[in-house]
Design a protein around this motif. Structure first.
Motif, mmCIF file in Angstrom:
data_model
loop_
_atom_site.group_PDB
_atom_site.id
_atom_site.type_symbol
_atom_site.label_atom_id
_atom_site.label_comp_id
_atom_site.label_asym_id
_atom_site.label_seq_id
_atom_site.Cartn_x
_atom_site.Cartn_y
_atom_site.Cartn_z
ATOM 1 N N TYR A 121 0.812 -1.226 0.000
ATOM 2 C CA TYR A 121 0.000 0.000 0.000
ATOM 3 C C TYR A 121 0.842 1.270 0.000
ATOM 4 N N PRO A 122 1.795 1.369 0.943
ATOM 5 C CA PRO A 122 2.606 2.584 0.957
ATOM 6 C C PRO A 122 3.314 2.822 -0.371
ATOM 7 N N LEU A 123 3.833 1.746 -0.974
ATOM 8 C CA LEU A 123 4.559 1.918 -2.232
ATOM 9 C C LEU A 123 3.632 2.402 -3.331
ATOM 10 N N LEU A 124 2.467 1.743 -3.413
ATOM 11 C CA LEU A 124 1.506 2.120 -4.449
ATOM 12 C C LEU A 124 1.046 3.555 -4.237
ATOM 13 N N ALA A 125 0.821 3.900 -2.962
ATOM 14 C CA ALA A 125 0.363 5.258 -2.642
ATOM 15 C C ALA A 125 1.413 6.277 -3.064
ATOM 16 N N ARG A 134 3.316 10.404 -7.083
ATOM 17 C CA ARG A 134 4.290 10.825 -8.090
ATOM 18 C C ARG A 134 3.659 10.902 -9.468
ATOM 19 N N ARG A 135 2.867 9.877 -9.782
ATOM 20 C CA ARG A 135 2.310 9.788 -11.123
ATOM 21 C C ARG A 135 1.274 10.901 -11.375
ATOM 22 N N ASN A 136 0.538 11.245 -10.345
ATOM 23 C CA ASN A 136 -0.482 12.289 -10.486
ATOM 24 C C ASN A 136 0.049 13.649 -10.095
ATOM 25 N N ARG A 137 1.351 13.868 -10.283
ATOM 26 C CA ARG A 137 1.916 15.074 -9.684
ATOM 27 C C ARG A 137 1.335 16.353 -10.263
ATOM 28 N N GLN A 138 0.847 16.269 -11.498
ATOM 29 C CA GLN A 138 0.253 17.464 -12.082
ATOM 30 C C GLN A 138 -0.913 17.969 -11.226
ATOM 31 N N PHE A 139 -1.626 17.029 -10.590
ATOM 32 C CA PHE A 139 -2.719 17.416 -9.706
ATOM 33 C C PHE A 139 -2.268 17.472 -8.258
ATOM 34 N N TYR A 140 -1.402 16.523 -7.916
ATOM 35 C CA TYR A 140 -1.043 16.391 -6.518
ATOM 36 C C TYR A 140 -0.105 17.493 -6.051
ATOM 37 N N LEU A 141 0.804 17.896 -6.935
ATOM 38 C CA LEU A 141 1.788 18.896 -6.521
ATOM 39 C C LEU A 141 1.116 20.191 -6.071
ATOM 40 N N PRO A 142 0.194 20.753 -6.885
ATOM 41 C CA PRO A 142 -0.472 21.970 -6.406
ATOM 42 C C PRO A 142 -1.239 21.718 -5.109
ATOM 43 N N PHE A 143 -1.827 20.546 -4.993
ATOM 44 C CA PHE A 143 -2.583 20.238 -3.776
ATOM 45 C C PHE A 143 -1.668 20.261 -2.561
ATOM 46 N N TYR A 146 -12.001 21.828 -0.992
ATOM 47 C CA TYR A 146 -12.282 22.177 -2.378
ATOM 48 C C TYR A 146 -11.239 21.576 -3.311
ATOM 49 N N THR A 147 -9.964 21.782 -2.981
ATOM 50 C CA THR A 147 -8.903 21.273 -3.852
ATOM 51 C C THR A 147 -8.940 19.751 -3.900
ATOM 52 N N ASN A 148 -9.226 19.147 -2.743
ATOM 53 C CA ASN A 148 -9.279 17.691 -2.706
ATOM 54 C C ASN A 148 -10.397 17.162 -3.601
ATOM 55 N N SER A 149 -11.562 17.805 -3.560
ATOM 56 C CA SER A 149 -12.678 17.286 -4.355
ATOM 57 C C SER A 149 -12.317 17.370 -5.832
ATOM 58 N N PHE A 150 -11.587 18.413 -6.190
ATOM 59 C CA PHE A 150 -11.140 18.516 -7.570
ATOM 60 C C PHE A 150 -10.214 17.354 -7.927
ATOM 61 N N LEU A 151 -9.274 17.130 -7.033
ATOM 62 C CA LEU A 151 -8.285 16.066 -7.224
ATOM 63 C C LEU A 151 -8.987 14.725 -7.405
ATOM 64 N N MET A 152 -9.954 14.462 -6.533
ATOM 65 C CA MET A 152 -10.628 13.169 -6.568
ATOM 66 C C MET A 152 -11.451 13.011 -7.829
ATOM 67 N N LYS A 153 -12.081 14.073 -8.278
ATOM 68 C CA LYS A 153 -12.888 13.991 -9.483
ATOM 69 C C LYS A 153 -12.027 13.538 -10.655
ATOM 70 N N GLU A 211 -9.027 6.396 -12.511
ATOM 71 C CA GLU A 211 -7.945 5.568 -12.008
ATOM 72 C C GLU A 211 -8.457 4.627 -10.916
ATOM 73 N N ILE A 212 -9.251 5.194 -10.011
ATOM 74 C CA ILE A 212 -9.752 4.389 -8.906
ATOM 75 C C ILE A 212 -10.738 3.339 -9.412
ATOM 76 N N GLY A 213 -11.561 3.728 -10.386
ATOM 77 C CA GLY A 213 -12.474 2.782 -11.004
ATOM 78 C C GLY A 213 -11.716 1.618 -11.614
ATOM 79 N N LEU A 214 -10.582 1.935 -12.240
ATOM 80 C CA LEU A 214 -9.758 0.916 -12.877
ATOM 81 C C LEU A 214 -9.225 -0.065 -11.837
ATOM 82 N N TYR A 215 -8.763 0.442 -10.705
ATOM 83 C CA TYR A 215 -8.302 -0.433 -9.623
ATOM 84 C C TYR A 215 -9.400 -1.393 -9.227
#
Lengths: 663, 255
Positions: free
Chosen positions: A7-11, A16-25, A78-85, A90-94
């Motif tokens: 889990y920690p590794l995947l997380a 890292r992979r979603n950094r375009q969204f995660y970095l600003p968050f 607010y930022t989180n809800s954007f991120l999750m949307k 990705e989550i559906g795919l999992y």
């Protein structure tokens, strides 16, 4: 072991992979954490608590803590809800690939955990680094010497850790609920669920216009500063409501109206922008309204506090025209001469020289001035007609000016500052004919900024005594002067005067021993007053700038996320248009016009809000003893220009992200 | 009269660092006569979509040329490409590619609006087409409110409204149920019967069996071609199936 690390590794990989969204968050989280820490640090700082006027300053800073804390909660959600949307797919795919919701919850838990860890570590480091800088800034603003040393406030650290752990926990919970409620197919389809065209809600559209108009109307017609305090909040609420409705309902009604005119609508220039705006308004109206309101808040706060701060000197001058003021209530007999010589002796003993100031016995009463008629009723009305009168006896006037001409019985000389008085003045059963209008209002500190009109009347001695007799409060003697020398010498002079005459009362019992008596005597120094005002206004300015930066950051991030998400939405649309025969430059042009409107609409709206609020804010500043309207105009304008520049810069930067996404 | 002429078309895709070259089209030549209904068949990866994209001027070949009415489409400057597509080509895609932001009517108008036509003219052109395609009643609905078949008919209307020289269809029945697919194919036959040239890329034997000529693409080359001749749809269906089976079994070209 491997299973445990999964889990920690995947997380970590996901972040890292979603950094375009995660970095600003994460940057948002770090910035808000640092800001919250700094605010707590300053509120709890012993150095700040030891400053002159610390009570009001601490209250202001404490208020700042609460605002920044609340803001952190709302904004991170607010930022989180954007991120999750954006990550639904990705989550559906999992989920489809065979991960249970428990597994996904595990991944999300570790993601939140890492995000919280980074936030708190980086936020606290940044906060500590900046806290000293902020302390320097605050001290500078309130004209206080800077305490030395560097410290980490454990309390502030604890509060920050608690708040942000709480926020991350809440965010995690909301994400888990979101996943529990969704099935994999909806998750997989993510953002691409068929968007319905927004419906026209005429009632809401109308309500928006009415609400906005109402807010503007209140802002324009309110004259009295005291009314303004209460009505300002009403107006703000109406305008906020109006803004939301305007963006959500009115805009759609207008756009649909435009679309229903075929000859107007079906042209290359308008076809794509109008339909695009209509489509966007549904998704983004709230975001745009948020940006508009945040921008307005930044503009009002920064321009108001900057103006207040810059106006401190002049408001101090209004309230305290001279270095030292001796204020004596109801002096009789030889009290004035005695006090005067006591002050002179005290100053001479210290080798200090005083220069001429005001030496005046007067009576003050309040009333209303309407259409040139003064009435002594309703002394504290809350409207624009309130006035005060400084009443001087003829002999006092002669003593002050050296003039031999004095008003006869039933006559009055009038100093009218900004008041228009007719040819008669009547108060407390006496009436006077105005026979002369004088220039140059005598300088006293009797200038309450909340009073709209100031009058000063000179009447014959007998009449003065007659009014005094039936008046409940006695006349006062205002004795004020400047001192020559340095600040230290002035302070020494003030101390000498205080020890000679200050804060004493000579009652009737002692009057037999002394030849004159008075009710009380009060000595104030201009520099003390200035320090307390600076501490208050400096505190306000600090808070204004600080929150201004916080809200600006928020605005920038909302814009960034909007551009990014719209870019993803528009990508497919523009691909189709290209196939159907829209050239690249045409696409570019269409994108630009759309983005420009969406981007600058909130800013334009914010500027309109400010323009309407202008008058009301000047009234509010009056309550804080600031009378300089042109100063506020300059502050508002320059704040707006600076803000627009920053906004434009953010636009240029985020527009690039958008174009990159669309291409 | 030859409308479209494809000569020795080659297309090679390079990987990002250019080390590996993947050929999509090795050498494709054929001609399309005016008023023809031609179908291109082939497996995934045979180069169908690449071919269509090149004809549609959405992609550029590595070699060879494409002539439409005798003029080389590769010579058209980039700036004029969009206008060229708008005026000469009509597109029908597998996933319809209708824009969510527009009503069906506005989707159909899109190319005309881009061409700067006025509203009266657009309306005059739309009425007969909408009538013919049976979408008059749903013109003011939005793409997400109608079925796939209706969406695709609307896409066909969008392709037809510019009076294009050629209709390029990419798996037009791919996303439709059999009923809608049947109706759409009937529509294509009808359009073709009124003189419209149709160029269709498809997987579906059923769809291909509607065409006047079928080209089979394999490994980037035209492997085989079939003319309908006097065959009925059913007969053509059988021949196409046999050809595909033979191709799958690894037979040599015998065109």
């Amino acid at each position: 072991m491997r299973k445990f690390m999964f889990y920690p590794l995947l997380a970590a990989r996901n972040i890292r992979r979603n950094r375009q969204f995660y970095l600003p968050f994460i940057l948002t989280c770090v910035a808000t954490a640092a800001m919250f820490y700094i605010m707590c640090f300053l509120t709890l700082n012993d150095g700040v608590r030891g400053m002159r006027g610390a009570a009001s300053l601490t209250t202001i800073l404490g208020l700042g803590c609460i605002v920044v804390g609340l803001f952190s909660v709302i904004f991170l959600f607010y930022t989180n809800s954007f991120l999750m949307k954006r990550r639904q797919k990705e989550i559906g795919l999992y989920n489809i690939l065979g991960m249970g919701k428990g597994h996904i919850a595990g991944i999300l838990f570790f993601e939140s955990f890492f995000a919280a860890l980074i936030t708190l570590a980086a936020g606290l480091v940044l906060g500590n680094l900046l806290s000293k800088l902020m302390l320097l800034l605050l001290c500078r603003l309130i004209a206080f010497s800077v305490p030395f040393g560097f410290e980490v406030s454990l309390w502030a650290v604890t509060l920050t850790v608690l708040l942000f752990c709480g926020i991350f926990l809440l965010i995690l919970l909301s994400n888990l609920v979101r996943i529990r409620l969704a099935n994999p197919i909806t998750l997989l389809r993510g953002g691409n669920v068929g968007e319905k065209e927004p419906k026209t809600k005429w009632l809401l559209a109308l309500l928006g216009l009415i609400s906005l108009g109402g807010g503007y109307y209140i802002a324009i017609v309110t004259e009295s500063p005291l009314q303004a305090i209460f009505l300002f909040f009403v107006a703000v609420l109406l305008v906020i409501l109006g803004t939301y409705l305007l963006f959500t309902a009115t805009s759609i009604a207008v756009l649909k109206g435009l679309r229903n005119r075929p000859d107007y609508y079906y042209t290359t220039k308008r076809f794509i922008p109008i339909s695009g705006m209509l489509y966007r308004m549904k998704q983004n109206a709230v975001g745009l309204a948020n940006i508009c309101i945040l921008s307005t808040m930044v503009l009002v706060m920064v321009s108001g506090t900057v103006c207040l701060y810059l106006g401190t000197e002049s408001s101090v001058n209004d309230a305290h025209p001279y270095d030292i003021t001796v204020f004596v209530s109801n002096p009789t007999g030889t009290a004035r001469e005695e006090l005067r010589s006591a002050v002179r002796e005290a100053l001479a003993g210290g080798g200090l020289e005083m220069s001429a100031g005001t030496d005046l016995l007067y009576l003050t009463f309040y009333g209303r001035l309407e259409n040139g008629v003064f009435t002594d009723a309703n002394p504290y009305g809350t409207n624009a007609h309130n006035a005060d009168v400084v009443l001087i006896s003829a002999s006092e006037y002669a003593g002050m000016t050296g003039s031999t001409e004095i008003p006869a019985d039933g006559e009055a000389y009038i100093y009218a500052d900004n008041a228009r008085l007719g040819d008669t003045l009547s108060a407390y059963g006496e009436s006077f004919t105005v026979v002369r209008r004088l220039e140059g209002y005598p300088k006293t500190s009797q200038r309450d900024a909340l009073i709209s009109h100031h009058l000063c009347a000179v009447v014959s001695d007998e009449r003065f005594v007659r009014i005094t007799r039936q008046f409940e409060s006695p006349p006062v003697w205002y004795y004020a002067f400047d001192l020559a020398g340095t600040d230290a010498q002035k302070t020494a002079g003030y101390n000498a005067v205080v020890s000679a005459v200050g804060s004493t009362a000579r009652s009737n019992g002692e009057a037999e021993a002394a030849s004159g008596h008075y009710d009380y005597c009060n000595v104030t120094s201009r520099s003390d007053w200035a320090a307390s005002i600076y501490s208050l206004n400096g505190g306000f300015l600090f808070l204004g700038l600080f929150l201004g930066i916080v809200f600006l950051t928020a605005t920038v991030l909302i814009i960034y996320y909007k551009q990014l998400s719209e870019g993803y939405d528009d990508k497919a649309r523009f691909a189709v248009m290209q196939k159907v025969g829209l050239s690249r430059p045409e696409i570019r042009k269409a994108i630009r016009s759309q983005v420009l409107v969406v981007f600058f609409l909130p800013l334009g709206m914010a500027v309109i809000h400010i323009a309407f609020a202008f008058k009301m804010i000047t009234k509010l500043l009056l309550v804080l003893s600031l009378t300089n309207v042109s100063l506020f105009a300059v502050c508002s304008l320059s704040t707006a220009v600076v803000f627009a520049l920053i906004y434009g810069l953010v636009y240029a930067l985020t527009a690039r992200v958008y174009y990159r996404t669309v291409r | 009269m030859t409308l479209l002429e494809v000569k020795n078309l080659k297309k090679t895709y390079a990987t990002r660092f250019g080390s590996v070259k993947v050929p999509a089209l090795t050498n494709v030549s054929f001609t399309v006569e005016k008023g023809e209904y031609i179908a291109i068949m082939g497996e995934s990866g045979s180069g169908k979509t690449t071919l269509l994209n090149i004809i549609a001027t959405l992609d550029k070949p590595t070699g060879g040329e494409v002539l439409l009415d005798g003029s080389n489409t590769l010579r058209i400057p980039d700036k004029a490409l969009a206008a060229f597509r708008r005026d000469n080509l009509g597109f029908v895609f597998q996933d319809f590619n209708l824009l969510d932001t527009f009503s069906l009517r506005d989707n159909i108008y899109l190319p005309l609006v881009l061409a700067g036509k006025n509203h009266t003219e657009m309306n005059k052109r739309l009425i007969p087409i909408a009538d013919r395609l049976g979408i008059t009643d749903i013109l003011d609905k939005f793409p997400y409110e109608v079925s796939g078949g209706q969406s695709q008919r609307c896409a066909v209307a969008r392709a037809l409204i510019t009076n294009p020289r050629i209709i390029l269809a990419d798996e037009p029945t791919g996303a439709l149920d059999s009923h809608s697919a049947e109706a759409l194919l009937a529509l294509f036959r009808d359009i073709n019967a009124s003189g419209q040239t149709v160029f269709m890329v498809t997987h579906s034997v059923k769809a291909a069996s509607n065409a006047g000529r079928v080209l089979f693409l394999r490994d980037g080359e035209v492997f085989h071609q079939l003319y309908r001749g006097e065959r009925s749809n059913e007969a053509l269906f059988g021949v196409i199936s046999d050809t595909l089976t033979a191709m799958a079994a690894g037979g040599e070209a015998n065109a």
